[in-house]
Scaffold this active site. Sequence first.
Site, PDB file in Angstrom:
ATOM      1  N   SER A  76      -9.504   1.968   3.039  1.00  0.00           N
ATOM      2  CA  SER A  76      -8.680   2.755   2.164  1.00  0.00           C
ATOM      3  C   SER A  76      -7.713   1.927   1.321  1.00  0.00           C
ATOM      4  O   SER A  76      -7.098   2.458   0.397  1.00  0.00           O
ATOM      5  CB  SER A  76      -7.901   3.786   2.977  1.00  0.00           C
ATOM      6  OG  SER A  76      -7.115   3.157   3.939  1.00  0.00           O
ATOM      7  N   LYS A  88       0.864  -1.190   0.000  1.00  0.00           N
ATOM      8  CA  LYS A  88       0.000   0.000   0.000  1.00  0.00           C
ATOM      9  C   LYS A  88       0.891   1.228   0.000  1.00  0.00           C
ATOM     10  O   LYS A  88       1.917   1.255   0.711  1.00  0.00           O
ATOM     11  CB  LYS A  88      -0.876  -0.037   1.247  1.00  0.00           C
ATOM     12  CG  LYS A  88      -1.886   1.110   1.349  1.00  0.00           C
ATOM     13  CD  LYS A  88      -2.754   0.941   2.594  1.00  0.00           C
ATOM     14  CE  LYS A  88      -3.820   2.033   2.661  1.00  0.00           C
ATOM     15  NZ  LYS A  88      -4.689   1.862   3.842  1.00  0.00           N
ATOM     16  N   SER A 117      -9.835  -0.378   7.124  1.00  0.00           N
ATOM     17  CA  SER A 117      -9.264  -0.212   5.789  1.00  0.00           C
ATOM     18  C   SER A 117      -8.535  -1.405   5.205  1.00  0.00           C
ATOM     19  O   SER A 117      -8.151  -1.354   4.040  1.00  0.00           O
ATOM     20  CB  SER A 117      -8.332   1.006   5.776  1.00  0.00           C
ATOM     21  OG  SER A 117      -9.094   2.184   5.906  1.00  0.00           O
TER      22      SER A 117
END
Lengths: 477, 70
Positions: A161, A86, A185
């Site tokens: 997210s 990420k 997330s």
Amino acid sequence: MTDVRTTTDVNALPVSELGELLRKKEVSPVEVTKSYLDRISEYNHKVNAYVTVTEDEALTSARQAEKEIQRGDYRGPLHGVPIAHKDIYWTKGVRTTAGSRVLMDFVPEEDSTVVANYRAAGTIMLGKLNTHEFAYGSTNKPSAFGPPRNPWDPDRQTGGSSGGSAVATLMSMCGASTGSDSGGSIRMPSGACGTVGMKPTYGLGSRYGVIPLMWTMDHPGPITRTVRDAALMLQPVAGYDPKDPTTVQRSIPDYSAALTGDVKGLRVGVPTTYFYDRADPEVDATVRKAVEKLSELGAEVEEVELPYIEYAGAASLVLHLAEPPAYHDDTIASHPELFTDSIREQIRLGSYILAKDYLHAQRYRRLLGQSFATAFKEFDALVTPVLPIPATRSADEKVIVRGREEEVFFTMLRNTEPMDLTGLPALAVPCGFSVLGLPIGMQIVGKPFDEETVLRVGDAYEQATDWHKKLPALLDV
Amino acid sequence: MHERKPVSPETLEGVASELAGLPISSRLAGKHADVFEPLMEAIETLRTLPIKEVAPPLVFVPEEAQDDRR
């Protein structure tokens, strides 16, 4: 939807199987890495999962891994496995943008602890993955790179997210990926995209070098295609780090060894309120069927009450409005135009939170923690839907749930945020599909630092079902 | 018992400008008030919780150099 994963491509294999082939030298890390890079070239323009692809670095690392494995310097089950991170994890020499124009030119001088641990385990880094700007949201729609697209329906949001991570993992554009979780997330995009997502206990994994969203709620963790892979990918995350004073000093078990497949006699609690009765009826019914499957496998299932759970949304709201703006205080003053519109306004709203309400919310976390601790005197794990709703259309800001209009942003968070407030380990596992063909997932919650039980329950369920093998038609395998 | 008046754009404009140092326009203050009032209705429910004797889980540990630790 395409039925069971049948491709012979190595990139379609779970990491647990790929790792074995690499260990036995039946496949080369270079061959595997090229296969993933080809996959990225083929699909990334359709799904927008990657924001940076590190092709040269990946092939260099793969050649190094190949040499090491050939000469017997074997590092473990992740040696030679290509993964992606990420884009909030510092990666040395590789830009780390947090999905924002604020950091478009930021190139870290060192790896985050988690990335360094994965490198030490022998993984190959394929690149950096799309994220909701600064991880500050539940849909991954605001991103300097545009949103990723849900492979099950490109008109729908991916959840966030860690949307890029879930999409890349589902699409076999990496073996597995890292995400982060402060309100859900890791688990929300896993639920929306049909992957497995593991949020460990707060303090199990180091946040050093992970661009913060909320200091008191951030958790690093993996997103994978199977629970067995989640156990493998959790191993490098777990452990004390002197650079992160919130990490705990305790011995770390072998998470893969916990996957015995046996849940006989395990006591599983189903909360009476909040998680199921406020979920879409299709989600409610699907997850209850999954719980029945656990019962068939020998688990003892009963209902459980969680006092004060109904205040979780309010407390999470306060913390989400108060902590991130403190981190961004300098940039929002000097360069507000660099943020996306929605994130800029979220940060500005933080100015209005009173200190006493922030502290009320933090004190509530103890109250809620006591409710869960009482429940865990009688139960080994709790099971809930991971999301109250299947993935909504990207254009929709509102959704009707059981006749009530709600904001998508907050509805997405509802079932996951209590586990960030309490810091409890929680695993998202696919358990079905809606009539529209959208993934539905369950959430397995455990006692603090009992990731082993959470993974064992998830793995037992996964071994008895095929949901994790389904693929979206977009994949065209 | 707390009695709160609804959030007004003027209040938010003043807070943003005079306390936060992040001035906003009157128009934006109006938008913020529309968004923030329902959020405050949720937030103020926390003020009724039985948490008088519950301390926040915020732990402070005095900083010391690595080599001072025993």
